[in-house]
Design a protein around this motif. Structure first.
Motif, PDB file in Angstrom:
ATOM      1  N   PRO A   1      -9.410   6.600 -12.891  1.00 30.15           N
ATOM      2  CA  PRO A   1     -10.644   6.597 -12.109  1.00 30.15           C
ATOM      3  C   PRO A   1     -10.683   5.546 -11.008  1.00 30.15           C
ATOM      4  CG  PRO A   1     -11.014   5.685 -14.297  1.00 30.15           C
ATOM      5  CD  PRO A   1      -9.639   6.278 -14.313  1.00 30.15           C
ATOM      6  N   ASP A   2      -9.841   4.524 -11.069  1.00 32.15           N
ATOM      7  CA  ASP A   2      -9.871   3.468 -10.061  1.00 32.15           C
ATOM      8  C   ASP A   2      -8.968   3.756  -8.862  1.00 32.15           C
ATOM      9  OD1 ASP A   2     -11.633   1.989 -11.630  1.00 32.15           O
ATOM     10  OD2 ASP A   2     -10.010   0.955 -12.679  1.00 32.15           O
ATOM     11  N   VAL A   3      -8.217   4.862  -8.917  1.00 34.58           N
ATOM     12  CA  VAL A   3      -7.296   5.194  -7.827  1.00 34.58           C
ATOM     13  C   VAL A   3      -8.009   6.079  -6.807  1.00 34.58           C
ATOM     14  CG1 VAL A   3      -5.186   6.457  -7.231  1.00 34.58           C
ATOM     15  CG2 VAL A   3      -5.229   4.974  -9.255  1.00 34.58           C
TER      16      VAL A   3
ATOM     17  N   GLU B   1       0.852  -1.192   0.000  1.00 42.73           N
ATOM     18  CA  GLU B   1       0.000   0.000   0.000  1.00 42.73           C
ATOM     19  C   GLU B   1       0.890   1.245   0.000  1.00 42.73           C
ATOM     20  OE1 GLU B   1      -3.989  -0.927   2.309  1.00 42.73           O
ATOM     21  OE2 GLU B   1      -2.249  -1.577   3.473  1.00 42.73           O
ATOM     22  N   VAL B   2       0.641   2.124  -0.958  1.00 43.45           N
ATOM     23  CA  VAL B   2       1.527   3.251  -1.218  1.00 43.45           C
ATOM     24  C   VAL B   2       0.716   4.538  -1.275  1.00 43.45           C
ATOM     25  CG1 VAL B   2       3.177   4.241  -2.865  1.00 43.45           C
ATOM     26  CG2 VAL B   2       3.106   1.770  -2.512  1.00 43.45           C
TER      27      VAL B   2
ATOM     28  N   LYS C   1       1.183  11.307 -12.755  1.00 41.15           N
ATOM     29  CA  LYS C   1       2.303  10.735 -13.502  1.00 41.15           C
ATOM     30  C   LYS C   1       2.983   9.624 -12.716  1.00 41.15           C
ATOM     31  CE  LYS C   1       2.325  13.147 -17.313  1.00 41.15           C
ATOM     32  NZ  LYS C   1       2.343  12.564 -18.672  1.00 41.15           N
ATOM     33  N   LEU C   2       3.267   9.883 -11.450  1.00 39.90           N
ATOM     34  CA  LEU C   2       3.893   8.881 -10.593  1.00 39.90           C
ATOM     35  C   LEU C   2       2.882   7.836 -10.153  1.00 39.90           C
ATOM     36  CD1 LEU C   2       6.250   7.821  -8.910  1.00 39.90           C
ATOM     37  CD2 LEU C   2       5.810   9.653  -7.260  1.00 39.90           C
ATOM     38  N   THR C   3       1.664   8.257  -9.885  1.00 39.79           N
ATOM     39  CA  THR C   3       0.602   7.333  -9.466  1.00 39.79           C
ATOM     40  C   THR C   3       0.457   6.183 -10.456  1.00 39.79           C
ATOM     41  OG1 THR C   3      -0.561   9.299  -8.664  1.00 39.79           O
ATOM     42  CG2 THR C   3      -1.777   7.233  -8.663  1.00 39.79           C
ATOM     43  N   ALA C   4       0.434   6.517 -11.741  1.00 36.54           N
ATOM     44  CA  ALA C   4       0.245   5.502 -12.776  1.00 36.54           C
ATOM     45  C   ALA C   4       1.385   4.494 -12.773  1.00 36.54           C
ATOM     46  CB  ALA C   4       0.128   6.171 -14.140  1.00 36.54           C
ATOM     47  N   GLY C   5       2.614   4.975 -12.585  1.00 42.73           N
ATOM     48  CA  GLY C   5       3.747   4.060 -12.544  1.00 42.73           C
ATOM     49  C   GLY C   5       3.681   3.118 -11.365  1.00 42.73           C
TER      50      GLY C   5
ATOM     51  N   SER D   1      -1.191  -0.993  -4.452  1.00 39.86           N
ATOM     52  CA  SER D   1      -2.439  -0.309  -4.148  1.00 39.86           C
ATOM     53  C   SER D   1      -2.082   1.123  -3.777  1.00 39.86           C
ATOM     54  CB  SER D   1      -3.141  -1.007  -2.988  1.00 39.86           C
ATOM     55  OG  SER D   1      -4.292  -0.294  -2.600  1.00 39.86           O
ATOM     56  N   VAL D   2      -2.479   2.071  -4.620  1.00 41.92           N
ATOM     57  CA  VAL D   2      -2.024   3.453  -4.488  1.00 41.92           C
ATOM     58  C   VAL D   2      -3.178   4.354  -4.083  1.00 41.92           C
ATOM     59  CG1 VAL D   2      -0.784   5.353  -5.600  1.00 41.92           C
ATOM     60  CG2 VAL D   2      -0.389   3.009  -6.376  1.00 41.92           C
TER      61      VAL D   2
END
Length: 254
Positions: free
Chosen positions: A90-92, A50-51, A60-64, A71-72
């Motif tokens: 949309p799922d984050v 979990e991050v 940009k970083l979230t996607a990576g 799990s971000v």
């Protein structure tokens, strides 16, 4: 150019300058190399599942991080940037909040990542909050993408695009210390960003020192930059890989 004001005033203007350009930021800013993300996570002495992406911008970083199977949760202080992130990812889970008051429970994540934003934080309260939300042994990881100024034409381009207020951004890479964390380690990773002249100029137009520059200063800077890029064999026609270096700093929560 008119006097940009005090250091504190300029810092505040730059920190809040991105929201109006959220769409452009999402389209034109580079991502981060996966090796850099993996190195950052390896600084923890616990499994990283979990991050938190803190000051997540448009994701940009979230996607990576999500692409690596983590799990971000994204936290971002600017509502426009956060809306762009949610539109693209949309799922984050995405929460409005700032580093100095993180809207997460105690000991809720294994790592906190900060992309291109740590220099905007009030560091003492931000690190206190980061420590609060991290589980013992978790890692805080800060990343910055830089021009690779070991490449001569990149060095000259970087010199051209600096405005009269760019000096206020000096010192992004600082010797970091934080209560409750071990020593910070640093590593660098080669990176690149596929660009054309138009898209590279669009990228640098999203940098805070140009966003807050006067319109005449910004226009003159971008015109000089275009003229230079048109004269360089590596960039004069079509697309090219713009050389970057990604600097990563990590430390472990005690």
């Amino acid at each position: 150019m008119s006097d940009p004001g005090s250091d504190a005033e300029l810092h505040a203007r730059q920190a809040s300058s991105f929201g109006d350009q959220a769409g452009a930021y999402a389209r034109h800013r580079p991502d981060y190399p996966l090796a850099a993300l993996e190195w950052g996570m390896s600084g923890a002495n616990r499994p990283v599942r979990e991050v938190l992406d803190l000051a997540a911008g448009t994701g940009k970083l979230t996607a990576g991080l999500a692409g690596l199977g983590r799990s971000v949760t994204a936290v971002e202080p600017d509502a426009d940037m956060l809306a762009e992130l949610s539109r693209r990812l949309p799922d984050v889970p995405a929460l409005l909040g700032k580093a100095e008051d993180i809207p997460l429970p105690d000991a809720s994540v294994d790592a906190v990542f900060v992309g291109q934003a740590l220099h905007w934080f009030d560091l003492a309260p931000a690190f206190a909050q980061i420590r609060r939300v991290l589980r013992p042994g978790g890692a805080v990881v800060a990343l910055w993408n830089h021009d690779d100024e070991s490449v001569p034409w990149v060095l000259e381009f970087a010199r051209i695009i600096r405005t009269g207020i760019s000096r206020y951004l000096a010192g992004t890479e600082q010797t970091l210390r934080a209560d409750g964390f071990g020593p910070f380690e640093q590593e660098r990773f080669a990176h690149q960003h596929r660009r054309s002249i138009d898209s590279l100029l669009a990228t640098v137009s999203t940098h805070s020192h140009l966003l807050v520059a006067s319109e005449p200063d910004r226009d003159r800077t971008l015109a000089r930059a275009r003229e230079y890029l048109e004269s360089v064999p590596e960039t004069g026609t079509g697309e090219f890989d713009y050389p970057l270096v990604t600097t990563v700093m990590r430390a472990r929560r005690g």
